[in-house]
Design a protein around this motif. Structure first.
Motif, PDB file in Angstrom:
ATOM      1  N   LYS A   1       5.116  -1.702   8.628  1.00 16.39           N
ATOM      2  CA  LYS A   1       4.867  -0.252   7.712  1.00 16.39           C
ATOM      3  C   LYS A   1       6.080  -0.402   7.081  1.00 16.39           C
ATOM      4  CE  LYS A   1       4.337   3.903  10.203  1.00 16.39           C
ATOM      5  NZ  LYS A   1       3.610   4.651   9.502  1.00 16.39           N
ATOM      6  N   GLU A   2       7.218  -1.394   7.925  1.00 18.74           N
ATOM      7  CA  GLU A   2       8.259  -0.537   7.091  1.00 18.74           C
ATOM      8  C   GLU A   2       9.045  -1.415   5.700  1.00 18.74           C
ATOM      9  OE1 GLU A   2       7.705  -2.779   9.524  1.00 18.74           O
ATOM     10  OE2 GLU A   2       8.836  -4.754   8.953  1.00 18.74           O
ATOM     11  N   THR A   3       8.114  -2.483   5.292  1.00 18.92           N
ATOM     12  CA  THR A   3       7.587  -3.035   3.795  1.00 18.92           C
ATOM     13  C   THR A   3       6.414  -1.657   3.486  1.00 18.92           C
ATOM     14  OG1 THR A   3       7.008  -4.953   4.552  1.00 18.92           O
ATOM     15  CG2 THR A   3       9.033  -4.383   4.327  1.00 18.92           C
ATOM     16  N   THR A   4       5.350  -1.626   3.662  1.00 15.68           N
ATOM     17  CA  THR A   4       3.807  -1.267   3.539  1.00 15.68           C
ATOM     18  C   THR A   4       3.335  -2.661   2.765  1.00 15.68           C
ATOM     19  OG1 THR A   4       4.676  -0.258   1.292  1.00 15.68           O
ATOM     20  CG2 THR A   4       4.858   1.494   3.211  1.00 15.68           C
ATOM     21  N   SER A   5       3.259  -3.432   3.881  1.00 13.04           N
ATOM     22  CA  SER A   5       2.679  -4.492   2.971  1.00 13.04           C
ATOM     23  C   SER A   5       1.855  -4.390   4.210  1.00 13.04           C
ATOM     24  CB  SER A   5       3.804  -5.690   2.863  1.00 13.04           C
ATOM     25  OG  SER A   5       4.771  -6.297   3.927  1.00 13.04           O
ATOM     26  N   PHE A   6       1.050  -5.765   3.677  1.00  8.82           N
ATOM     27  CA  PHE A   6      -0.364  -6.385   4.279  1.00  8.82           C
ATOM     28  C   PHE A   6      -0.139  -7.851   4.103  1.00  8.82           C
ATOM     29  CE2 PHE A   6      -2.794  -6.884   7.917  1.00  8.82           C
ATOM     30  CZ  PHE A   6      -3.975  -6.949   7.392  1.00  8.82           C
TER      31      PHE A   6
ATOM     32  N   LEU B   1     -10.430 -10.395   7.706  1.00  8.07           N
ATOM     33  CA  LEU B   1      -9.243  -9.703   9.141  1.00  8.07           C
ATOM     34  C   LEU B   1      -8.980  -8.806   8.848  1.00  8.07           C
ATOM     35  CD1 LEU B   1      -6.806  -9.850   7.998  1.00  8.07           C
ATOM     36  CD2 LEU B   1      -7.278 -12.672   8.244  1.00  8.07           C
ATOM     37  N   LYS B   2      -8.608  -7.657   9.920  1.00  4.75           N
ATOM     38  CA  LYS B   2      -8.145  -6.011   9.505  1.00  4.75           C
ATOM     39  C   LYS B   2      -7.186  -6.198  10.466  1.00  4.75           C
ATOM     40  CE  LYS B   2     -11.298  -4.799  13.546  1.00  4.75           C
ATOM     41  NZ  LYS B   2     -12.259  -3.507  13.868  1.00  4.75           N
ATOM     42  N   ALA B   3      -6.146  -4.866  10.414  1.00  6.87           N
ATOM     43  CA  ALA B   3      -5.315  -4.818  11.738  1.00  6.87           C
ATOM     44  C   ALA B   3      -5.614  -2.855  11.968  1.00  6.87           C
ATOM     45  CB  ALA B   3      -3.995  -5.124  10.846  1.00  6.87           C
ATOM     46  N   THR B   4      -5.371  -2.287  12.838  1.00  9.04           N
ATOM     47  CA  THR B   4      -5.054  -1.430  12.851  1.00  9.04           C
ATOM     48  C   THR B   4      -3.864  -0.182  12.947  1.00  9.04           C
ATOM     49  OG1 THR B   4      -5.862  -1.408  15.024  1.00  9.04           O
ATOM     50  CG2 THR B   4      -7.508  -1.822  13.428  1.00  9.04           C
ATOM     51  N   LYS B   5      -2.805  -1.121  13.093  1.00  8.70           N
ATOM     52  CA  LYS B   5      -1.820  -0.431  13.137  1.00  8.70           C
ATOM     53  C   LYS B   5      -0.543  -1.591  13.289  1.00  8.70           C
ATOM     54  CE  LYS B   5      -1.190  -1.321  18.484  1.00  8.70           C
ATOM     55  NZ  LYS B   5      -2.455  -2.113  18.444  1.00  8.70           N
ATOM     56  N   ALA B   6       0.992  -0.753  12.919  1.00  3.35           N
ATOM     57  CA  ALA B   6       1.764  -1.307  12.614  1.00  3.35           C
ATOM     58  C   ALA B   6       2.197  -2.547  13.219  1.00  3.35           C
ATOM     59  CB  ALA B   6       2.714  -0.706  12.648  1.00  3.35           C
ATOM     60  N   ASP B   7       2.082  -3.829  13.073  1.00  2.00           N
ATOM     61  CA  ASP B   7       2.699  -5.073  13.785  1.00  2.00           C
ATOM     62  C   ASP B   7       1.769  -5.905  14.271  1.00  2.00           C
ATOM     63  OD1 ASP B   7       5.629  -3.530  15.301  1.00  2.00           O
ATOM     64  OD2 ASP B   7       5.274  -4.961  12.826  1.00  2.00           O
ATOM     65  N   ASP B   8       0.538  -4.966  14.468  1.00  2.00           N
ATOM     66  CA  ASP B   8      -0.839  -5.876  14.671  1.00  2.00           C
ATOM     67  C   ASP B   8      -0.945  -7.150  13.060  1.00  2.00           C
ATOM     68  OD1 ASP B   8      -3.193  -3.901  15.372  1.00  2.00           O
ATOM     69  OD2 ASP B   8      -1.541  -4.644  16.634  1.00  2.00           O
TER      70      ASP B   8
ATOM     71  N   TYR C   1       1.154  -1.693  -0.093  1.00  2.00           N
ATOM     72  CA  TYR C   1      -0.437  -0.030   0.279  1.00  2.00           C
ATOM     73  C   TYR C   1       0.770   1.481   0.312  1.00  2.00           C
ATOM     74  CZ  TYR C   1       1.023   0.972   4.823  1.00  2.00           C
ATOM     75  OH  TYR C   1       2.076   0.639   6.048  1.00  2.00           O
ATOM     76  N   THR C   2       0.249   2.078  -0.183  1.00  2.00           N
ATOM     77  CA  THR C   2       0.659   3.550  -0.375  1.00  2.00           C
ATOM     78  C   THR C   2      -0.107   4.414   0.226  1.00  2.00           C
ATOM     79  OG1 THR C   2       2.060   2.944  -2.321  1.00  2.00           O
ATOM     80  CG2 THR C   2       1.710   5.743  -1.527  1.00  2.00           C
ATOM     81  N   ALA C   3      -0.050   5.393   0.693  1.00  2.00           N
ATOM     82  CA  ALA C   3      -0.640   5.938   2.419  1.00  2.00           C
ATOM     83  C   ALA C   3       0.181   6.622   2.994  1.00  2.00           C
ATOM     84  CB  ALA C   3      -1.492   4.869   3.276  1.00  2.00           C
ATOM     85  N   THR C   4      -0.880   7.889   3.204  1.00  2.00           N
ATOM     86  CA  THR C   4      -0.437   8.992   3.812  1.00  2.00           C
ATOM     87  C   THR C   4      -0.938   9.114   5.068  1.00  2.00           C
ATOM     88  OG1 THR C   4      -2.413  10.687   3.447  1.00  2.00           O
ATOM     89  CG2 THR C   4      -0.113  10.875   1.926  1.00  2.00           C
ATOM     90  N   GLY C   5      -0.343   8.864   6.351  1.00  2.00           N
ATOM     91  CA  GLY C   5      -0.857   8.920   7.706  1.00  2.00           C
ATOM     92  C   GLY C   5      -1.424   7.592   8.474  1.00  2.00           C
ATOM     93  N   TYR C   6      -1.416   7.576   8.834  1.00  2.00           N
ATOM     94  CA  TYR C   6      -1.802   5.683   9.656  1.00  2.00           C
ATOM     95  C   TYR C   6      -3.457   4.589   9.333  1.00  2.00           C
ATOM     96  CZ  TYR C   6       1.614   7.993  12.314  1.00  2.00           C
ATOM     97  OH  TYR C   6       2.994   8.933  12.565  1.00  2.00           O
ATOM     98  N   PRO C   7      -3.041   4.628   7.719  1.00  2.00           N
ATOM     99  CA  PRO C   7      -4.271   4.366   7.876  1.00  2.00           C
ATOM    100  C   PRO C   7      -5.040   3.093   8.109  1.00  2.00           C
ATOM    101  CG  PRO C   7      -2.574   3.170   6.026  1.00  2.00           C
ATOM    102  CD  PRO C   7      -2.779   4.194   7.497  1.00  2.00           C
TER     103      PRO C   7
END
Lengths: 116, 112
Positions: free
Chosen positions: B68-73, B48-55, B25-31
């Motif tokens: 967050k470091e690789t902007t991946s999910f 499923l969902k995750a709301t912050k980094a490392d979740d 993903y590419t995003a500003t802020g904290y999606p």
């Protein structure tokens, strides 16, 4: 409890006619969204309501598209003078919303629109 | 603007195989990040969902970790079943606009 409902489930219309698509959100959900799912474009955001107001209409593809929401509940998406490229599945979603941060969205089954 | 890119399909696997569907993903802020699934003839369902980094989000044997470091999910499942055949959509929820931005969807077909 009941989920998001949409009607009709299928609509076939002739080019040039107007159509209205309806969405009933989950009770208590203040935010309501319209998306369009089409073969060429994937899932596209159309418009978002917070209560009865629409702070973001940026996804509406043309001025033939409009939407309203009354009483903070039911929403209607209207397409005037339909064109063949309007053929798609129109999805509605709702969510609880706090300020500008919205929570997860729950989707309805969609309305499949075919313009002949 | 914000965007989501997921691997193209279709993905065809045999039953009990390991599944990975990549999503960046590419995003500003904290999606917040989501995986939605659409079974044949049905509407979109949140998987499923995750709301912050490392979740790590997980459901029905599927998992995805917010990196967050690789902007991946990336979506993973250790052993797929025929009933997992569906279209999977990665999505981000913009923290600024509340708008869901979807990837293009990946069709998964699991053969017995």
């Amino acid at each position: 409890g009941a989920g998001v409902s949409q009607s009709p489930s299928n609509k076939v219309t002739e080019k040039g006619k107007d159509v209205e698509l309806r969405c009933d959100p989950i009770s208590g959900h203040t935010a309501l969204y319209w998306y369009r799912q089409s073969l060429g474009q994937g899932l596209e955001f159309l418009i978002y309501f917070q209560g009865n107001s629409a702070p973001d209409k940026s996804g509406l593809p043309s001025d033939r598209f409009s939407a309203e929401r009354t009483g903070g509940s039911v929403s209607t998406l209207t397409i005037q003078r339909t064109q063949q490229e309007d053929s798609a599945v129109y999805l509605c979603a709702s969510s609880l919303a706090t300020g500008r941060v919205s929570l997860e969205q729950y989707f309805g089954p969609g309305t499949r629109l075919t313009v002949t | 603007g914000d965007s989501v890119t997921q691997m193209e399909g279709p993905v065809t696997l045999s039953e009990e195989a390991f599944l990975t569907i990549n999503c960046t993903y590419t995003a500003t802020g904290y999606p917040s990040l989501f995986w939605y699934v659409q079974y044949p003839g049905e509407g979109l369902q949140l998987l499923l969902k995750a709301t912050k980094a490392d979740d790590k989000g997980s459901n029905k044997g599927f998992e995805a970790t917010y990196r967050k470091e690789t902007t991946s999910f990336h979506l993973e499942k250790g052993s797929v079943q025929v009933s997992d055949s569906a279209v999977y959509f990665c999505a981000l929820l913009s923290s600024n606009t509340g708008k869901l931005i979807f990837g293009q969807g990946t069709t998964l077909q699991v053969k017995p």
